[in-house]
Scaffold this motif. Sequence first.
Motif, PDB file in Angstrom:
ATOM      1  N   UNK A 207       0.825  -1.205   0.000  1.00 38.50           N
ATOM      2  CA  UNK A 207       0.000   0.000   0.000  1.00 38.50           C
ATOM      3  C   UNK A 207       0.861   1.258   0.000  1.00 38.50           C
ATOM      4  N   UNK A 208       1.952   1.238   0.752  1.00 35.12           N
ATOM      5  CA  UNK A 208       2.837   2.396   0.805  1.00 35.12           C
ATOM      6  C   UNK A 208       3.436   2.682  -0.566  1.00 35.12           C
ATOM      7  N   UNK A 209       3.930   1.645  -1.224  1.00 35.61           N
ATOM      8  CA  UNK A 209       4.530   1.829  -2.550  1.00 35.61           C
ATOM      9  C   UNK A 209       3.492   2.365  -3.537  1.00 35.61           C
ATOM     10  N   UNK A 210       2.252   1.835  -3.462  1.00 36.51           N
ATOM     11  CA  UNK A 210       1.206   2.273  -4.390  1.00 36.51           C
ATOM     12  C   UNK A 210       0.765   3.705  -4.129  1.00 36.51           C
ATOM     13  N   UNK A 211       0.704   4.100  -2.865  1.00 37.52           N
ATOM     14  CA  UNK A 211       0.186   5.430  -2.529  1.00 37.52           C
ATOM     15  C   UNK A 211       1.244   6.520  -2.617  1.00 37.52           C
ATOM     16  N   UNK A 212       2.503   6.154  -2.692  1.00 35.02           N
ATOM     17  CA  UNK A 212       3.588   7.153  -2.686  1.00 35.02           C
ATOM     18  C   UNK A 212       4.349   7.157  -4.007  1.00 35.02           C
ATOM     19  N   UNK A 213       3.678   6.860  -5.097  1.00 32.42           N
ATOM     20  CA  UNK A 213       4.359   6.829  -6.386  1.00 32.42           C
ATOM     21  C   UNK A 213       4.896   8.193  -6.797  1.00 32.42           C
ATOM     22  N   UNK A 214       4.289   9.255  -6.280  1.00 31.09           N
ATOM     23  CA  UNK A 214       4.741  10.593  -6.646  1.00 31.09           C
ATOM     24  C   UNK A 214       5.882  11.076  -5.759  1.00 31.09           C
ATOM     25  N   UNK A 215       6.282  10.245  -4.810  1.00 24.93           N
ATOM     26  CA  UNK A 215       7.367  10.622  -3.903  1.00 24.93           C
ATOM     27  C   UNK A 215       8.628   9.828  -4.206  1.00 24.93           C
ATOM     28  N   UNK A 216       9.734  10.285  -3.666  1.00 27.08           N
ATOM     29  CA  UNK A 216      10.987   9.532  -3.701  1.00 27.08           C
ATOM     30  C   UNK A 216      10.888   8.479  -2.598  1.00 27.08           C
ATOM     31  N   UNK A 217      11.242   7.226  -2.900  1.00 27.18           N
ATOM     32  CA  UNK A 217      11.189   6.180  -1.882  1.00 27.18           C
ATOM     33  C   UNK A 217      12.601   5.703  -1.559  1.00 27.18           C
ATOM     34  N   UNK A 218      12.869   5.561  -0.281  1.00 27.65           N
ATOM     35  CA  UNK A 218      14.120   4.966   0.184  1.00 27.65           C
ATOM     36  C   UNK A 218      13.798   3.623   0.812  1.00 27.65           C
ATOM     37  N   UNK A 219      14.424   2.555   0.308  1.00 30.57           N
ATOM     38  CA  UNK A 219      14.276   1.219   0.876  1.00 30.57           C
ATOM     39  C   UNK A 219      15.514   0.940   1.711  1.00 30.57           C
ATOM     40  N   UNK A 220      15.321   0.670   3.002  1.00 26.38           N
ATOM     41  CA  UNK A 220      16.411   0.682   3.984  1.00 26.38           C
ATOM     42  C   UNK A 220      16.587  -0.671   4.668  1.00 26.38           C
ATOM     43  N   UNK A 221      17.840  -1.001   4.992  1.00 27.43           N
ATOM     44  CA  UNK A 221      18.133  -2.175   5.820  1.00 27.43           C
ATOM     45  C   UNK A 221      19.567  -2.063   6.326  1.00 27.43           C
ATOM     46  N   UNK A 222      19.857  -2.764   7.423  1.00 26.00           N
ATOM     47  CA  UNK A 222      21.225  -2.735   7.975  1.00 26.00           C
ATOM     48  C   UNK A 222      22.215  -3.451   7.074  1.00 26.00           C
TER      49      UNK A 222
END
Length: 658
Positions: A207-222
Amino acid sequence: MRTTPSPLLALQQARRHLLEHGHCPTGLVDERLARSWGRSMAAGLAPAGRAAADLPSPGELREAMACNHSLLTHSRPIMEYLFDQVRHSHSVVVLADRAGMLMHTLGSPGFVDKAERVALTCGASWHESHRGTNAIGTALAEGTAVEVHGGEHFLERNSFLTCAASPILSATGELLGILDISGDHRNGHAHTLGLVSTAARMIENRLLVASCKRNIRLHLHREPEGIGSVAEGILAVSADGWIVGANRVALTQLGLHMGDVGATPLAQVLDVRLDDLLSHHHRRPQQPQALRLRGGALLYAQVQLDAAAWPAARVVRGTPGAPAANEPADDALARLDTGDARWRAAADKARRVVGKPIAVLIQGESGVGKEVFARALHASGPRRAGPFVAINCAAIPEHLIESELFGHVAGAFTGARKEGSLGRLREAHGGTLFLDEIGDMPLPLQTRLLRVLQDRSVTPVGAGHAVPVDFCLISATHCQLLQAAEQGRFRHDLYYRLNGLTVQLPALRERTDFAALTAQLLADLATEQGLPHPVQVAPDLLQRLAAHPWPGNLRQYASVLRTACAMLAEGEDTLGWEHLGDDIVQALQTAAPPLSARLPGLTTARPVPAAAVLSLQELSSAAIDQALQSARGNVSQAARQLGISRQTLYRKLAARVH
C-alpha cells in the motif's frame, strides 16, 4: 501459602466477577482482555446473547467494498499466500475494514460452515460493540496486534474460536483495516500471531509503494542484501526533502514515531543531502548506498522512483521537480492547478500572503475543495513542517465545542479527561489552524475565538491563566459571512479578523478545466486503487458529466469516479455508462450538453430539446430527490451520495419548503 490459579481457572473467576460486579479484578487476566470485556459490557452485550448487528444490504456491501478497493486489491495476494500456510489447520483468513466489517475471507472447507454459523463472513461487523471481545474488534480498539483464545471471547457462542489479528496502517499511520486468522481453538498455534503480523506488514508495504508513487522512496536495511525483503524499511520523501510516509520498520530504524511523519526533514535523521542520493541513484540505480544516521549507525538505502511521476530529465537536474528560473511555482498549490483561471487567480492571491500574519478566508459552495485548497496553502508555506489542524465548526456538538477548541485542565467538568486536554487551538501551535464552516460557529464561541485572535493566547476551560499560541489562520465557509454579520448571525469584529484576504473558489459547474480536472482525479484514483494502467472517460459520457450541475461539487464528482473505477473489469481502462450507479445515470440523462469551453475539442452528440434543459435549481432539486429515493429517505446516506454534508442537505431541503 497462596497458590496462583491456573489460566483456565483464573479466566473463569474473572468472567464470574465481571458478570456479578461489572468489572474484572486485577491480576487474573491480561489488562487488554479486561478492558475489552468492560467495553463489551458497556455496549450492552450479554455473554449468552447473540450478536447485535445485522448483515448489510448488497448495495451497502458493494459501497463499502468500493471504498476499500485499494485495501482489497493489495491484500488479496497476501491473503492467498497466508492461506497456503494455514490451509490444513481448520481456519479462515479474514480481512476487515477500519470499522470492523469483513471485506474478504479465505477458509478451509471443513471450517467454513462453522465460521458462517457465527457470521464470520463477508459483510458482517466484528466490531467490539457488535460481537464483544474478538481479535478483529479488539485489535481495532487497542490499535495493536492481539490474540483472543477460546473462552476469552466475550460471547460464549464464539468460544470455539482462536483468533489472531493485526492492524494494517497507511504510510501516515492511519488505520486502514485488520488482517485476521481465525480457527478452531483446539488447533491454535503459538506462531499464528507472528504469521498474521508479518502478512499485515507485507500489505502495508504494498500500500505504501502504491500510494507514494509521486514521492521519492528509500528502501532501507542494515545489510544491503536485506533490501527488498519483508524486513526492509520504506521511507517516502517529498521533492523538497520532507518525510511524508513510512512503514513501521523504517520508523524503528530512524528512531521516529508516526507523529513525526510529515513534520521531519530527511536531513534531520540521515547525514546525507537529497540531491546526493538522487545523483548516486542516477549513476548506479541498482546499487544500495551506505548512509549514516545522525546518531552514527550505518544503514543501506536504495532509491526508487516511479518513472511516470519522475521522468529522468527532472531527476538529473538534482532535486526532482525543481523548476527552472523561468518556470512557474512548483508547490502544493501548483500541483492542484488544472487550468481554470478563477481557481488559479485564487491560488496566486493566497500564495502571496502565505507565511505573513494575514488570515485567509476561503469561500465557496460545499464540496468545492476548500479544505484541499487550505492544506495545499499550508504545504506551500514556511509552516509546512508544523501541524495542520482542521476543525469542522458545524460537526462538533455545541456542548463539547468549547473544551474541544480551548482544551481543559484535569477535573474541569464532569467527564473531563483525567490528564486534561490541550485543545485544538493549542495543537495548531507552530503550524496552521483551519476552521471549516466557520459561519456555523455559535455566537458565544465566536466571542472567545475573537479574544484568542486578538491576544494570541488561549485560556483552557478551568484554567486560571492564558497560554500563548502561534498559528497561521485559514477559515472556510459556504455562506456569505458579511451578510450573516449584517443579519446578526455572525460577529462583525470576528469577520474582519478572519477576512485578511478572501478568495472565492468556483463551483465545479463554473470551471473551464473540466477535462483536465477529470484526468487529474482519475490519475489520483488509479494510484489510490492500485490500478495497473491509466483510466479515461468515454467522450460521450464526459460530455454528460460536464453538463451535470454537481450540487456536491468536487466531493460528489470524485465519489462518482471512485465508484466507477472500482467497477472496471480486469483489463478495462475506459469508464462508460455501465460503470455508473443507476441514480447518477438517471441524473446525467436529464442534464444539458456541456459548454464548449469546459471540454474544448469535443462536440455535442445531438442537441437536447429546449424542454429538457432545466434550471440549475431544478437540476439540483432533482438530484436531491433521486438521492433521497435511492437512499430510501435516509438523509445521511443521501448526503454521502451527493457528496455534501448532512447539514447542507437539511438546509437545501428547508429552503425548498420555504
